[in-house]
Design a protein around this motif. Structure first.
Motif, PDB file in Angstrom:
ATOM      1  N   GLN B 145       2.520  21.594   0.804  1.00  0.00           N
ATOM      2  CA  GLN B 145       3.855  21.923   1.328  1.00  0.00           C
ATOM      3  C   GLN B 145       4.900  21.864   0.226  1.00  0.00           C
ATOM      4  O   GLN B 145       5.767  22.727   0.126  1.00  0.00           O
ATOM      5  CB  GLN B 145       4.250  20.926   2.432  1.00  0.00           C
ATOM      6  CG  GLN B 145       3.597  21.202   3.767  1.00  0.00           C
ATOM      7  CD  GLN B 145       4.232  20.347   4.857  1.00  0.00           C
ATOM      8  OE1 GLN B 145       5.426  20.339   5.052  1.00  0.00           O
ATOM      9  NE2 GLN B 145       3.402  19.618   5.581  1.00  0.00           N
ATOM     10  N   GLN B 148       4.365  24.785  -2.143  1.00  0.00           N
ATOM     11  CA  GLN B 148       4.856  26.031  -1.530  1.00  0.00           C
ATOM     12  C   GLN B 148       6.352  26.185  -1.728  1.00  0.00           C
ATOM     13  O   GLN B 148       6.845  27.270  -2.044  1.00  0.00           O
ATOM     14  CB  GLN B 148       4.557  26.016  -0.036  1.00  0.00           C
ATOM     15  CG  GLN B 148       3.255  26.727   0.326  1.00  0.00           C
ATOM     16  CD  GLN B 148       2.946  26.601   1.807  1.00  0.00           C
ATOM     17  OE1 GLN B 148       3.792  26.197   2.599  1.00  0.00           O
ATOM     18  NE2 GLN B 148       1.727  26.945   2.174  1.00  0.00           N
ATOM     19  N   ARG B 180      19.769  26.918   4.353  1.00  0.00           N
ATOM     20  CA  ARG B 180      18.794  25.846   4.332  1.00  0.00           C
ATOM     21  C   ARG B 180      18.564  25.343   5.750  1.00  0.00           C
ATOM     22  O   ARG B 180      19.500  24.993   6.456  1.00  0.00           O
ATOM     23  CB  ARG B 180      19.321  24.716   3.456  1.00  0.00           C
ATOM     24  CG  ARG B 180      18.245  23.800   2.964  1.00  0.00           C
ATOM     25  CD  ARG B 180      18.772  22.979   1.810  1.00  0.00           C
ATOM     26  NE  ARG B 180      18.314  21.613   1.982  1.00  0.00           N
ATOM     27  CZ  ARG B 180      19.080  20.647   2.424  1.00  0.00           C
ATOM     28  NH1 ARG B 180      20.318  20.869   2.727  1.00  0.00           N
ATOM     29  NH2 ARG B 180      18.596  19.427   2.550  1.00  0.00           N
ATOM     30  N   ASP B 182      17.829  22.690   7.947  1.00  0.00           N
ATOM     31  CA  ASP B 182      17.888  21.248   7.773  1.00  0.00           C
ATOM     32  C   ASP B 182      16.744  20.493   8.432  1.00  0.00           C
ATOM     33  O   ASP B 182      16.537  19.326   8.166  1.00  0.00           O
ATOM     34  CB  ASP B 182      19.213  20.737   8.332  1.00  0.00           C
ATOM     35  CG  ASP B 182      20.181  20.472   7.190  1.00  0.00           C
ATOM     36  OD1 ASP B 182      21.371  20.564   7.421  1.00  0.00           O
ATOM     37  OD2 ASP B 182      19.711  20.176   6.073  1.00  0.00           O
ATOM     38  N   LEU B 183      16.039  21.156   9.327  1.00  0.00           N
ATOM     39  CA  LEU B 183      14.965  20.452  10.028  1.00  0.00           C
ATOM     40  C   LEU B 183      13.591  20.770   9.463  1.00  0.00           C
ATOM     41  O   LEU B 183      12.585  20.364  10.015  1.00  0.00           O
ATOM     42  CB  LEU B 183      15.026  20.767  11.521  1.00  0.00           C
ATOM     43  CG  LEU B 183      16.220  20.129  12.252  1.00  0.00           C
ATOM     44  CD1 LEU B 183      16.261  20.590  13.690  1.00  0.00           C
ATOM     45  CD2 LEU B 183      16.166  18.619  12.206  1.00  0.00           C
ATOM     46  N   MET B 184      13.550  21.538   8.372  1.00  0.00           N
ATOM     47  CA  MET B 184      12.245  21.812   7.768  1.00  0.00           C
ATOM     48  C   MET B 184      12.309  21.543   6.282  1.00  0.00           C
ATOM     49  O   MET B 184      12.459  22.429   5.464  1.00  0.00           O
ATOM     50  CB  MET B 184      11.849  23.259   8.028  1.00  0.00           C
ATOM     51  CG  MET B 184      11.603  23.494   9.492  1.00  0.00           C
ATOM     52  SD  MET B 184      10.229  24.568   9.768  1.00  0.00           S
ATOM     53  CE  MET B 184      10.840  25.476  11.151  1.00  0.00           C
ATOM     54  N   ASN B 185      12.206  20.273   5.938  1.00  0.00           N
ATOM     55  CA  ASN B 185      12.348  19.869   4.546  1.00  0.00           C
ATOM     56  C   ASN B 185      11.026  19.494   3.895  1.00  0.00           C
ATOM     57  O   ASN B 185      10.962  19.293   2.695  1.00  0.00           O
ATOM     58  CB  ASN B 185      13.309  18.685   4.456  1.00  0.00           C
ATOM     59  CG  ASN B 185      14.676  19.051   4.977  1.00  0.00           C
ATOM     60  OD1 ASN B 185      15.344  19.906   4.416  1.00  0.00           O
ATOM     61  ND2 ASN B 185      15.079  18.452   6.084  1.00  0.00           N
ATOM     62  N   GLY B 186       9.984  19.399   4.697  1.00  0.00           N
ATOM     63  CA  GLY B 186       8.686  19.035   4.143  1.00  0.00           C
ATOM     64  C   GLY B 186       8.630  17.545   3.812  1.00  0.00           C
ATOM     65  O   GLY B 186       9.541  16.788   4.142  1.00  0.00           O
ATOM     66  N   PRO B 187       7.544  17.138   3.123  1.00  0.00           N
ATOM     67  CA  PRO B 187       7.342  15.721   2.849  1.00  0.00           C
ATOM     68  C   PRO B 187       8.476  15.130   2.007  1.00  0.00           C
ATOM     69  O   PRO B 187       9.088  15.825   1.210  1.00  0.00           O
ATOM     70  CB  PRO B 187       6.042  15.697   2.047  1.00  0.00           C
ATOM     71  CG  PRO B 187       5.404  16.999   2.284  1.00  0.00           C
ATOM     72  CD  PRO B 187       6.476  17.973   2.590  1.00  0.00           C
ATOM     73  N   VAL B 188       8.698  13.848   2.187  1.00  0.00           N
ATOM     74  CA  VAL B 188       9.704  13.138   1.400  1.00  0.00           C
ATOM     75  C   VAL B 188       9.086  12.813   0.042  1.00  0.00           C
ATOM     76  O   VAL B 188       8.118  12.073  -0.053  1.00  0.00           O
ATOM     77  CB  VAL B 188      10.120  11.834   2.109  1.00  0.00           C
ATOM     78  CG1 VAL B 188      11.165  11.098   1.293  1.00  0.00           C
ATOM     79  CG2 VAL B 188      10.643  12.146   3.493  1.00  0.00           C
TER      80      VAL B 188
END
Lengths: 131, 213
Positions: B145, B148, B180, B182-188
């Motif tokens: 992720q 990508q 952007r 805001d709810l699809m940021n991927g892993p921290v």
């Protein structure tokens, strides 16, 4: 005693993650598991046949997990199916949005087998109480 | 709302001017060639990342397959050991006495029975280790992720560079700043650098409890 014949739908765009969850469910005695690779395919499967439990990722192409969850809750035939979110999305807004949309649990990736076991059982116990 | 739109437009105008300046400077200094080299570099870094995704996918799938194949072997081993142990205990009294009369045979049998008795416990710890290895493969989902996202970013840079190379009037092009989600940021990637993230399960649970879910 949990019904081991419960039918699960595992929704994730990564086949490795679907496989991991499928295997973990198998270890817990649940062998009746189907997979879908995005929210849209999951909704189609949910509408075409009967499922007892959904384990879903958030970030997926075509339709994300939150939108799928909202669709499930808005569909009178599907609204009562428990949905457990398993996702790498870890912002406060994510967790709140999922809870408000009616998610039954929220697991943040990477997770352990024990966490999945615990959250799953908690939801199943709640189901039994309200059944 | 309008004032933030104005600010955005100002920023975009400013960026446009900067791009034009950069473009002019590059042409004057004859840096087009360097830009071309950089563009090739960008392209090969994209290939590099695709290679990483490809190799980690293969490794994760290979591990999962091996684990899926190993688990039934362990299950069989445990079942067979339990079964054999039971068969020995069902031996007629006369056989047991006969064996007891031979100290060496008796000792070997005792060791064999202990061994058979221990197998299920050992296979179940091995199963637990296999589960750990299996769950650890979720690195593949997380790292892919992130990669990508980076690849997407590189593609954007690549496009911009190619446009610059094509010597078009870049000020005319409106910078397409992707909204952007805001709810699809991927892993921290680094929890210490990001506010408002709940990167471990305990924090998630506490938040949900606090909110009354």
């Amino acid at each position: 005693m949990t019904d081991k014949n419960l039918r699960f739908l595992v929704v994730d765009d990564f086949s490795t993650m679907r496989r991991i969850i499928r295997n973990l469910l198998k270890d817990l005695g649940f062998n009746n598991v189907e997979e879908a690779e995005d929210g849209a395919m999951a909704l189609k499967k949910l509408r075409d046949s009967n499922f007892d439990f959904v384990v879903s990722d958030w970030n997926m192409p075509n339709m994300d997990g939150l939108t799928m969850l909202q669709n499930v809750r808005a569909d009178s035939a599907l609204k009562d199916i428990p949905v457990l979110m398993v996702t790498a999305e870890a912002k406060k807004e994510n967790i709140i949005a999922a809870a408000q949309a009616g998610a039954n649990g929220y697991i943040v990736k990477p997770f352990t087998a024990a966490t999945l076991d615990e959250k799953l059982n908690k939801i199943l116990q709640n189901m039994a109480v309200h059944a | 709302m309008n004032s933030s739109l104005d600010t955005n437009n100002n920023v975009i105008d400013h960026l446009g001017q900067l791009t034009q300046m950069l473009h002019n400077c590059l042409s004057e200094l004859g840096h087009d060639q360097r830009l071309q080299q950089a563009s090739i570099g960008v392209s090969s870094s994209k290939d590099g990342l695709a290679y990483v995704v490809n190799k980690t996918t293969q490794a994760a799938e290979c591990s999962l397959l091996a684990i899926e194949n190993a688990k039934p072997i362990l299950e069989n081993l445990a079942a067979n050991a339990t079964n054999l142990h039971k068969l020995w205990h069902q031996m007629p009294e006369i056989t047991v006495t006969a064996i007891a009369d031979h100290p060496v045979l008796n000792n070997t049998l005792k060791q064999t029975l202990d061994f058979l008795n221990d197998i299920p416990e050992q296979t179940s710890s091995t199963q637990a280790y296999l589960t750990e290895i299996m769950v650890a493969q979720n690195f593949h989902d997380l790292t892919s992720q992130v990669i990508q996202k980076i690849t997407h970013m590189i593609e954007t840079i690549e496009q911009e560079m190619q446009q610059l190379l094509a010597e078009e009037n870049s000020t005319k092009k409106e910078a397409s700043i992707e909204k952007r989600n805001d709810l699809m940021n991927g892993p921290v990637i680094n929890p210490l650098k990001q506010d408002d993230v709940y990167a471990n399960q305990e924090q998630v649970d506490n938040l949900l409890t606090k909110l009354g879910f």
